[in-house]
Motif scaffolding. Structure first.
Motif, mmCIF file in Angstrom:
data_model
loop_
_atom_site.group_PDB
_atom_site.id
_atom_site.type_symbol
_atom_site.label_atom_id
_atom_site.label_comp_id
_atom_site.label_asym_id
_atom_site.label_seq_id
_atom_site.Cartn_x
_atom_site.Cartn_y
_atom_site.Cartn_z
ATOM 1 N N PHE A 168 0.771 -1.205 0.032
ATOM 2 C CA PHE A 168 0.010 0.040 -0.043
ATOM 3 C C PHE A 168 1.042 1.303 0.054
ATOM 4 O O PHE A 168 1.949 1.323 0.696
ATOM 5 C CB PHE A 168 -0.913 -0.048 1.268
ATOM 6 N N ILE A 169 0.338 2.142 -1.116
ATOM 7 C CA ILE A 169 1.068 3.461 -0.982
ATOM 8 C C ILE A 169 0.200 4.548 0.009
ATOM 9 O O ILE A 169 0.482 5.092 0.968
ATOM 10 C CB ILE A 169 1.344 4.003 -2.247
ATOM 11 N N LYS A 170 -1.251 4.884 -0.638
ATOM 12 C CA LYS A 170 -1.999 5.770 -0.009
ATOM 13 C C LYS A 170 -3.436 5.480 -0.662
ATOM 14 O O LYS A 170 -3.419 4.686 -1.634
ATOM 15 C CB LYS A 170 -1.678 7.146 -0.454
ATOM 16 N N GLY A 171 -4.395 5.970 0.165
ATOM 17 C CA GLY A 171 -5.724 5.484 -0.502
ATOM 18 C C GLY A 171 -6.714 6.369 0.269
ATOM 19 O O GLY A 171 -6.412 6.631 1.639
ATOM 20 N N GLU A 172 -7.906 6.327 0.012
ATOM 21 C CA GLU A 172 -9.010 6.678 0.471
ATOM 22 C C GLU A 172 -9.696 5.591 1.275
ATOM 23 O O GLU A 172 -9.752 4.433 0.521
ATOM 24 C CB GLU A 172 -10.100 7.380 -0.329
ATOM 25 N N VAL A 173 -10.431 5.559 2.480
ATOM 26 C CA VAL A 173 -11.131 4.581 3.104
ATOM 27 C C VAL A 173 -10.139 3.509 3.387
ATOM 28 O O VAL A 173 -10.311 2.994 4.701
ATOM 29 C CB VAL A 173 -12.228 3.896 1.986
ATOM 30 N N MET A 174 -9.017 3.443 3.005
ATOM 31 C CA MET A 174 -8.302 1.958 3.030
ATOM 32 C C MET A 174 -6.866 2.817 4.210
ATOM 33 O O MET A 174 -6.695 3.936 4.083
ATOM 34 C CB MET A 174 -7.227 1.707 2.036
ATOM 35 N N LYS A 175 -6.436 1.879 5.198
ATOM 36 C CA LYS A 175 -5.298 2.098 5.633
ATOM 37 C C LYS A 175 -4.096 1.231 5.321
ATOM 38 O O LYS A 175 -3.117 1.383 5.641
ATOM 39 C CB LYS A 175 -5.775 1.838 7.364
ATOM 40 N N ASP A 176 -4.661 0.151 4.813
ATOM 41 C CA ASP A 176 -3.461 -0.696 4.412
ATOM 42 C C ASP A 176 -4.122 -1.710 3.201
ATOM 43 O O ASP A 176 -5.402 -2.026 3.317
ATOM 44 C CB ASP A 176 -2.905 -1.635 5.394
ATOM 45 N N ASN A 177 -3.258 -2.044 2.229
ATOM 46 C CA ASN A 177 -3.827 -3.064 1.216
ATOM 47 C C ASN A 177 -2.443 -3.868 0.733
ATOM 48 O O ASN A 177 -1.728 -3.286 0.238
ATOM 49 C CB ASN A 177 -4.435 -2.270 0.252
ATOM 50 N N LYS A 178 -2.394 -5.098 0.983
ATOM 51 C CA LYS A 178 -1.037 -5.721 0.472
ATOM 52 C C LYS A 178 -1.558 -7.193 0.159
ATOM 53 O O LYS A 178 -2.485 -7.730 0.550
ATOM 54 C CB LYS A 178 0.009 -5.981 1.593
ATOM 55 N N GLY A 179 -0.904 -7.693 -0.832
ATOM 56 C CA GLY A 179 -1.091 -8.995 -1.384
ATOM 57 C C GLY A 179 -0.266 -9.498 -2.437
ATOM 58 O O GLY A 179 0.855 -8.941 -2.629
ATOM 59 N N SER A 180 -0.820 -10.583 -3.123
ATOM 60 C CA SER A 180 0.093 -11.192 -4.194
ATOM 61 C C SER A 180 -0.732 -12.190 -4.951
ATOM 62 O O SER A 180 -1.800 -12.665 -4.532
ATOM 63 C CB SER A 180 1.399 -11.779 -3.570
ATOM 64 N N TRP A 181 -0.261 -12.317 -6.316
ATOM 65 C CA TRP A 181 -0.604 -13.458 -7.091
ATOM 66 C C TRP A 181 0.494 -14.565 -6.910
ATOM 67 O O TRP A 181 1.805 -13.981 -7.275
ATOM 68 C CB TRP A 181 -0.901 -13.111 -8.273
ATOM 69 N N LEU A 182 0.175 -15.924 -6.838
ATOM 70 C CA LEU A 182 1.291 -16.818 -6.977
ATOM 71 C C LEU A 182 0.858 -17.712 -8.129
ATOM 72 O O LEU A 182 -0.148 -18.356 -8.015
ATOM 73 C CB LEU A 182 1.559 -17.481 -5.741
ATOM 74 N N GLU A 210 -4.555 -8.786 1.705
ATOM 75 C CA GLU A 210 -4.988 -8.237 3.197
ATOM 76 C C GLU A 210 -5.271 -6.892 3.127
ATOM 77 O O GLU A 210 -4.535 -6.014 2.497
ATOM 78 C CB GLU A 210 -3.589 -8.549 4.148
ATOM 79 N N MET A 211 -6.446 -6.358 3.742
ATOM 80 C CA MET A 211 -6.737 -5.067 3.537
ATOM 81 C C MET A 211 -7.438 -4.592 5.216
ATOM 82 O O MET A 211 -7.962 -5.208 5.789
ATOM 83 C CB MET A 211 -7.877 -5.060 2.630
ATOM 84 N N ALA A 212 -7.005 -3.236 5.253
ATOM 85 C CA ALA A 212 -7.422 -2.473 6.679
ATOM 86 C C ALA A 212 -8.214 -1.315 6.168
ATOM 87 O O ALA A 212 -7.471 -0.600 5.460
ATOM 88 C CB ALA A 212 -6.302 -2.326 7.391
#
Length: 141
Positions: A77-91, A107-109
């Protein structure tokens, strides 16, 4: 942080699946909730991706993606509205002749004002639809 992991098998070679996943600007063509995507700051296998999505309301956010062709793509995550965090992956893993096993993890906060029902709806409804859209796109001739 709330999250989800889903795995699907796509009837397409791993390289094609990776290309569909990493052609970010084309997401609005097959993901109805994605209204606009812009990329910038590409340096080698890293790029910043700016999203404008419509999920009950229009939300803007930015992530930093690291691409490891052809097996993995991960973001933070860099920045965003409503979100505090957003990370993940494709494997991506080969699955027999010309098929790919794709595992999506997120994973999202979200902010305090976002009801838990909204988070659950995103995971339970939007995630399977999104994966199906990527599958259809990668399997298209």
């Amino acid at each position: 942080m709330p999250g989800a992991t889903r795995t699907i098998v796509i009837n397409a070679p791993i390289e094609k699946v990776f290309d569909v996943i990493t052609q970010y600007e084309r997401y609005p063509e097959f993901l109805s909730e994605v209204k606009e995507i812009r990329t910038e700051n590409r340096k080698g296998n890293t790029v910043d991706v700016h999203y404008k999505v419509d999920v009950m309301k229009t939300v803007n956010y930015s992530i930093r993606v690291v691409e490891e062709r052809p097996r993995r793509m991960a973001w933070s995550f860099i920045k965003g509205e409503v979100m505090k965090d957003n990370k993940g992956s494709w494997l991506l893993e080969p699955e027999g002749e010309g098929k790919t096993r794709a595992t999506y993890n997120v994973e999202m906060a979200l902010g305090l004002l976002v009801p838990k029902a909204v988070v659950n709806a995103l995971v339970d409804t939007s995630l399977p639809k999104m994966l199906e859209a990527f599958k259809r796109r990668a399997e298209a001739p």
